[in-house]
Design an enzyme around this catalytic site. Sequence first.
Site, short mmCIF file in Angstrom:
data_model
loop_
_atom_site.label_atom_id
_atom_site.label_comp_id
_atom_site.label_asym_id
_atom_site.label_seq_id
_atom_site.Cartn_x
_atom_site.Cartn_y
_atom_site.Cartn_z
N TYR A 151 0.48 -1.11 0.31
CA TYR A 151 0.07 -0.07 0.45
C TYR A 151 0.78 1.72 0.18
CZ TYR A 151 -4.00 -3.39 0.42
OH TYR A 151 -4.65 -4.06 0.03
N ASN B 170 -13.20 2.93 -4.78
CA ASN B 170 -11.88 2.93 -5.38
C ASN B 170 -11.40 3.54 -4.32
OD1 ASN B 170 -12.64 2.38 -7.92
ND2 ASN B 170 -12.44 4.81 -8.23
N ASP C 279 -8.39 5.57 -4.31
CA ASP C 279 -7.73 6.69 -4.02
C ASP C 279 -9.07 7.67 -4.86
OD1 ASP C 279 -9.54 7.61 -6.76
OD2 ASP C 279 -8.54 6.33 -8.22
N HIS D 20 -14.44 1.10 0.25
CA HIS D 20 -13.64 0.16 0.69
C HIS D 20 -12.12 0.90 1.13
CE1 HIS D 20 -15.47 -2.99 -2.75
NE2 HIS D 20 -16.27 -2.76 -1.26
N GLY E 89 -17.62 1.73 -14.54
CA GLY E 89 -16.43 0.99 -14.28
C GLY E 89 -16.46 -0.08 -13.26
N THR E 90 -17.33 -0.93 -12.73
CA THR E 90 -17.12 -1.59 -12.01
C THR E 90 -17.82 -3.33 -12.46
OG1 THR E 90 -18.19 -2.95 -9.58
CG2 THR E 90 -19.10 -0.59 -10.77
N SER E 91 -17.04 -4.42 -12.11
CA SER E 91 -17.00 -5.33 -12.84
C SER E 91 -18.76 -6.05 -11.70
CB SER E 91 -16.26 -6.52 -12.54
OG SER E 91 -15.22 -6.71 -11.34
#
Length: 230
Positions: A54, A88, A90, A105, A173-175
């Site tokens: 990380y 995300n 970020d 998360h 943009g997420t599975s």
Amino acid sequence: MKKRLVVLTGAGISAESGIRTFRDSDGMWEEYRVEDVATPEGFFRDPELVLNFYNRMRQDLKNHHPNFAHEALAQLENKYDVSIITQNIDDLHERAGSSEVLHLHGELLKARSIDDENLVVSLPFDSLDIALGDKAPDGAQLRPHIVWFGEPVPNIELAIQWVQKADLFLIIGTSLLVYPAAGLVRYVPSGIPIYLIDPKEVKLPVNTSVNVIQKVASEGMREFLKMVDD
Ligand code: OAD
């Protein structure tokens, strides 16, 4: 009264900013084992490896910048009450100027006590690394403020409340493979339009009609803006 646009984002929105996704062919989980770097067991087995993983990601974050999709979401606050729920870690939504961002998360730029998940500290930009021996205010070791697999997702309750109040719901943009985040779409009130931007086909966990924009995030956002421009 502005309408409320609730957005669920995943790694794909930051892909054009140069941040790797997790499950694409060049994704993080091709190179690292989830068990090693994204579980509490992995941390207790080899804390230094996990801290370094990380630390590198955090140091690298300053080389990446918001792209058009992050910026367009921030701009949409002129027209909508925009609530962003992101998987995300970020800070690109915040840097783009979005004012309501909920991280499901965790956040790379924060750390917390290993003994108290509520004891969270921001990491100063001049010393962003967490080392073994770095202590939280309660005297316990600091760890990344990341929700690892097998850990509860405390922000999911608030996320559900936001989704239940949506007038429009947008997924980017997420599975949709990781729960409970993927299950949020079940809480979209019936009759509320759902839009999904992703270059790949993504399967929703509900049988409902979706406006699919099969494009990368920036192009998809341009199309979305045209669709909602009334
Ligand atoms: P994934 O890597 O599972 O999925 C990324 C999605 O982004 C895929 O559907 C891609 O098709 C899509 N994508 C790729 N490039 C894109 C682009 N330029 N524009 C738009 N979409 C693009 O990432 P997530 O769904 O975010 O959790 O993963 C969910 C969670 O799994 C992450 O938060 C992380 C991970 O393990 C933790 O580490 C706890």
